[in-house]
Each structure stands twice: as C-alpha cells, then as structure tokens.
Design a protein around this motif. Structure first.
Motif, PDB file in Angstrom:
ATOM      1  N   ALA A  36      -7.274  -1.549  -4.718  1.00 35.43           N
ATOM      2  CA  ALA A  36      -7.132  -0.383  -3.984  1.00 35.43           C
ATOM      3  C   ALA A  36      -8.403   0.385  -4.012  1.00 35.43           C
ATOM      4  O   ALA A  36      -9.472   0.755  -3.459  1.00 35.43           O
ATOM      5  CB  ALA A  36      -6.230   0.026  -3.577  1.00 35.43           C
ATOM      6  N   TRP A  37      -8.424  -0.187  -5.838  1.00 36.38           N
ATOM      7  CA  TRP A  37      -9.974   1.150  -5.871  1.00 36.38           C
ATOM      8  C   TRP A  37     -10.924   0.673  -6.250  1.00 36.38           C
ATOM      9  O   TRP A  37     -11.331   0.800  -5.782  1.00 36.38           O
ATOM     10  CB  TRP A  37      -9.622   1.295  -8.328  1.00 36.38           C
ATOM     11  CG  TRP A  37     -10.103   1.783  -8.685  1.00 36.38           C
ATOM     12  CD1 TRP A  37     -11.573   1.532  -9.605  1.00 36.38           C
ATOM     13  CD2 TRP A  37      -9.757   3.352  -8.825  1.00 36.38           C
ATOM     14  NE1 TRP A  37     -11.800   2.671  -9.889  1.00 36.38           N
ATOM     15  CE2 TRP A  37     -11.102   4.132 -10.001  1.00 36.38           C
ATOM     16  CE3 TRP A  37      -9.212   4.258  -9.434  1.00 36.38           C
ATOM     17  CZ2 TRP A  37     -10.969   4.890 -10.229  1.00 36.38           C
ATOM     18  CZ3 TRP A  37      -9.197   5.357  -9.786  1.00 36.38           C
ATOM     19  CH2 TRP A  37     -10.307   5.285  -9.924  1.00 36.38           C
ATOM     20  N   GLY A  43      -9.981   6.555  -6.300  1.00 37.56           N
ATOM     21  CA  GLY A  43      -8.358   7.157  -6.835  1.00 37.56           C
ATOM     22  C   GLY A  43      -8.229   6.934  -4.805  1.00 37.56           C
ATOM     23  O   GLY A  43      -6.895   7.047  -4.523  1.00 37.56           O
ATOM     24  N   SER A  44      -8.913   7.529  -3.976  1.00 38.55           N
ATOM     25  CA  SER A  44      -8.609   8.009  -2.640  1.00 38.55           C
ATOM     26  C   SER A  44      -8.344   6.930  -1.979  1.00 38.55           C
ATOM     27  O   SER A  44      -6.865   6.517  -0.912  1.00 38.55           O
ATOM     28  CB  SER A  44      -9.993   8.809  -1.896  1.00 38.55           C
ATOM     29  OG  SER A  44     -11.064   7.420  -1.628  1.00 38.55           O
ATOM     30  N   ILE A  47      -4.870   6.393  -3.524  1.00 39.35           N
ATOM     31  CA  ILE A  47      -3.914   6.730  -2.975  1.00 39.35           C
ATOM     32  C   ILE A  47      -3.266   7.003  -1.395  1.00 39.35           C
ATOM     33  O   ILE A  47      -1.756   6.677  -0.659  1.00 39.35           O
ATOM     34  CB  ILE A  47      -4.280   8.610  -2.444  1.00 39.35           C
ATOM     35  CG1 ILE A  47      -3.932   9.168  -4.261  1.00 39.35           C
ATOM     36  CG2 ILE A  47      -3.585   9.405  -1.591  1.00 39.35           C
ATOM     37  CD1 ILE A  47      -5.537  10.208  -4.104  1.00 39.35           C
ATOM     38  N   GLN A  48      -4.435   6.573  -0.289  1.00 38.46           N
ATOM     39  CA  GLN A  48      -3.844   5.282   0.680  1.00 38.46           C
ATOM     40  C   GLN A  48      -3.055   4.547   0.849  1.00 38.46           C
ATOM     41  O   GLN A  48      -2.038   5.166   1.649  1.00 38.46           O
ATOM     42  CB  GLN A  48      -5.241   5.393   1.256  1.00 38.46           C
ATOM     43  CG  GLN A  48      -5.333   5.208   3.348  1.00 38.46           C
ATOM     44  CD  GLN A  48      -6.511   4.497   3.716  1.00 38.46           C
ATOM     45  OE1 GLN A  48      -7.556   4.668   3.149  1.00 38.46           O
ATOM     46  NE2 GLN A  48      -6.295   3.115   4.440  1.00 38.46           N
ATOM     47  N   MET A  49      -3.339   3.716  -0.185  1.00 36.54           N
ATOM     48  CA  MET A  49      -2.552   2.320  -0.217  1.00 36.54           C
ATOM     49  C   MET A  49      -0.597   2.929  -0.687  1.00 36.54           C
ATOM     50  O   MET A  49      -0.271   2.240  -0.226  1.00 36.54           O
ATOM     51  CB  MET A  49      -2.916   1.655  -1.957  1.00 36.54           C
ATOM     52  CG  MET A  49      -1.777   0.352  -1.826  1.00 36.54           C
ATOM     53  SD  MET A  49      -0.849   0.814  -3.090  1.00 36.54           S
ATOM     54  CE  MET A  49      -2.017   0.882  -4.701  1.00 36.54           C
TER      55      MET A  49
END
Length: 436
Positions: A36-37, A43-44, A47-49
């Motif tokens: 995800a990163w 970072g966003s 968080i979404q993941m």
C-alpha cells in the motif's frame, strides 16, 4: 510497474515472511502495508488499506464462523459425538470390516456436526485405530477411512472453511454450504465402496469376530436416542437455509443452540466442557478474522496494482479450454497443499482463481465446491498433508509415515474420481442449491 513484477513483488514478500516463521496473517498484513505504501501513495494509502480491512471484518457473512466452531467444540467436548459412534458401532452387527464402515458412517456424521477436520481425525484416530488393531485389522483398514472422513468436514455443512471461502470469494455462503451436501455424501459412498473392495481382495485385512446380537427393539432405541437427535441438528440447519427461513448466520445460531440443548438433555453439559468449547472456538475465530482482514486488503491491493487483471488476461491469452484451465488451477491447489495449510492457500489463490473462473463461465458455487475438494485432497496428500501428521500424532507407537501415506492413497483417488464426476455432471453440486 508491470503487472507481473507487481505480482512477483507481493507474493515474494509474503513467502519470505512465511519462510522465516512469521504467522500467515501477520505476513499478509506486513506485505499489505509495504504494498500500500508503494502502490497507493505512502501513508494515505496505508490508512485507506486499513479502513478497507476493517470494513471487511464488519461483514455479517462472518458470523457463522464462531457459531459453527462453537457447535463443533460442544459436540466434541460434551461426549455427544461418542454416544453417536457407539450407537452406530452396535447397529452395524457382524458386517465384514464393520469398524471400517463405522468409521466412515460415524466419521461422516461427526465431521458434519463438528466442522473440524483435525478434530474429527484426532478423535477417531486416538479412539478407533488402537481398537481396530486389537481386533486384528491391518493398519491401512484403520487409518485410511479416518483420513478420508476427516476431510469431509471441509465439504459437508456446517463447514467453517466453506464459510471463510465464501467470504473471501464474495459468493453466496448459504448456497456454497448446501452445495457440499450431495458431493460429500457421494464421497462417503465411494469410501464405503473402497472398503468393500479392500475386504473382498484381502479378507484377512478385517477379520471377523464374535459379537453379541442387538435385538430389534434395542436398535430402534439406539437410533431414536443416540443418533437421530444428533443428526437432526444438521437437518434443521440445512432445512432452515434451503427454505429461506434463516440466513447461514441465523442457522448457525440455531445449530449451536441445538447442541447446547442436547447436551443439557443428556446431562453432559458441564461448566468445564462449556468453558473449553468457548475458548477453543474463540482461538480459531480470532485467527480466521485476522486472515479475512489480511486477505481482503491483499485482494484490493492486487486489483489496485493491476496484478490480478493482468494475470487473468495472460491466462485467457493462453487459449486453453475451460476444462484444461480448471485442471491447471486444481493442480496448483494440490501442489500448494503439499507445503502450505488450507487457509494460506485460499488467501493466495482466491483473489486470482475466482475472477478467472467467472471469466471462463464457470458457476462460482460449483467452482467453490471444486476448490473445497482440492483443499480436502491436499489435507491428506503425501508428504506434508496436515491430516497425515495429525494421524501420526495419535496413532499407536510404531506406525510409520509410509504406512499412513499408503493408507491415504485409495481415499485420495476416491476424491479425484468425485472431481471427475462433478466436471462431467455439474448438477451433483448445483442441483440442491438450485432448490433454495
């Protein structure tokens, strides 16, 4: 990044983490965070993941898992399972290979009610194998049927693994549970045919012994008191789902309540048994929920990176016939089953296989049963099938792994034959769900 590089990156990261001893759920979570990163913007994206993962855990479809597990734990720990085994044993009479048939009949019922392959195999292996050896049975006649019927818990409802598969694949869980009934019963019939053939080829494999005849009146009492109440729990669950009166979650609640009431009626529900049942169900439930969290986020990451769509397009471009593609996926599941456990296999393959199966035009409920059968076969496939080691742990001292392997092979062939029958006659799996 090209889809195949993204896919290789994510899978390699997971496999490396698993190879160094990281728990499967944690390995997926760590890989998801890294992916995800990289793919979703730092970072966003992480968080979404995480938000997506927690959303998957709030699904109502996950409720049957702890309830089915609690039902199986209570059935095992209160002794209701042994009442049913003993009754079936007395009803079989002087049939050649009687205890092998008892293993299939009782094991099928126990696997159905417990939903636990390992629990079913451990219980029957520790209780029946020493008794069958004492009566002169050859080891393959004792071990083989137990390994076969232990795997039936994956197919016949209530199966927590089927609920988990339906959740990960986003298909109708109730239909998937119902679809496993007929294939499971056909497989049990094939197991009994295998035992009959074995006893005809080698009568000394299951020698006859004297047995006190059971009067007809007592047989009726055994059926009404020790068998029918247990089987009625499963029948009620199936009827509730078939009629549409209850969802799988509600039917699972009825099933757990039914086992509790039976334990109260037979005066075998103790505080210790209830406490151990709740703790056992809770441990497996937490593991399953962590796995759902990791798998849901992994599937979304694959879609976001383009790995899943790229793999599907590549597979379609091979221009293999649907049957050959199905056999290829089946072979992949069997190979993975030689060194991985079933939940890990589902987490790795479901995000790819079910979209591909839908593209090929397969009925997804039917395909789900085929996947469960592959997992059932891999559970007892040499050299590293999990049930083989469970059997080794409970078998009498001196039982070699080679003996266990050889005992499992005829029953693995029965499962293979069932897969062929389902390919030729898909209605074996689709007929009953079609009545819902």
């Amino acid at each position: 990044m090209e889809w195949y590089l993204a896919l290789a990156f994510l899978l390699s990261l997971i496999l490396v983490l698993m190879a160094i001893g990281t728990p499967i759920a944690m390995a997926f979570l760590a890989a998801n965070v890294v992916g995800a990163w990289y793919f979703m913007g730092g970072g966003s994206g992480v968080i979404q993941m995480l938000d997506n993962g927690f959303g998957a855990l709030s699904s109502f479809a996950l409720v049957p898992i702890p309830l089915f597990l609690l039902m199986g734990e209570l059935f095992f720990r209160t002794g209701l399972g042994m009442r049913m085994f003993n009754a079936i044993d007395r009803l079989m009479g002087r049939v050649p290979g009687r205890l092998s048939y008892v293993t299939v009949a009782g094991g099928t019922a126990f696997a159905t009610l417990s939903g636990s392959s390992m629990g079913s195999t451990a219980l029957m292996g520790s209780l029946l194998v020493p008794e069958m050896e004492r009566r002169g049975y050859k080891k393959h006649m004792a071990i083989g049927p137990i390994l076969g019927t232990g795997g039936l818990a994956i197919i016949i409802p209530p199966s927590a693994l089927a609920v988990l598969l339906g959740t990960l694949a986003r298909i109708d869980i109730g239909a998937l549970l119902i679809a496993g009934i007929v294939p499971g019963l056909v497989l049990a019939g094939l197991y009994m045919l295998t035992i009959y053939i074995q006893t005809r080829i080698d009568p000394d494999a299951a020698p006859a012994y004297s047995l006190e005849a059971v009067p007809a009146g007592e047989k009726l009492i055994l059926v009404l008191r020790d068998i029918l109440p247990m089987i009625s729990v499963m029948a009620i669950i199936i009827a509730l789902m078939l009629s549409g009166f209850a969802t799988p979650s509600e039917a699972a609640a009825f099933g757990a309540l039914g086992v509790i009431l039976l334990a109260v009626i037979f005066r075998c529900l103790t505080f210790t048994a209830f406490q151990e049942s709740v703790v056992g169900a809770l441990k497996v439930t937490l593991m399953a929920y962590l796995i759902v969290f990791g798998s849901a986020t992994f599937s979304q990451l694959l879609a976001f990176s383009g790995a899943s769509s790229g793999l599907i397009q590549w597979a379609i471009g091979l221009e293999l016939s649907p049957v050959l593609m199905l056999l290829t996926m089946f072979a992949v599941l069997l190979v993975l089953g030689t060194f991985m456990e079933q939940i890990s296999i589902m987490m790795l393959t479901v995000p790819f296989f079910f979209p591909l199966a839908e593209t090929l035009g397969f009925d997804l409920i039917w395909f789900g049963v085929v996947v469960l059968l592959a997992l059932e076969i891999s559970f007892s496939t040499p050299p590293l099938g999990l049930l083989l080691f469970v059997m080794k742990g409970v078998a009498p001292p001196g039982t070699s792994m080679r003996t266990i392997y050889m005992a499992a092979i005829p029953f693995i062939l029965c499962s293979m034959l069932l897969v062929g029958l389902m390919i030729a006659f898909p209605g074996i799996a689709t007929w009953l769900p079609g009545m819902m």
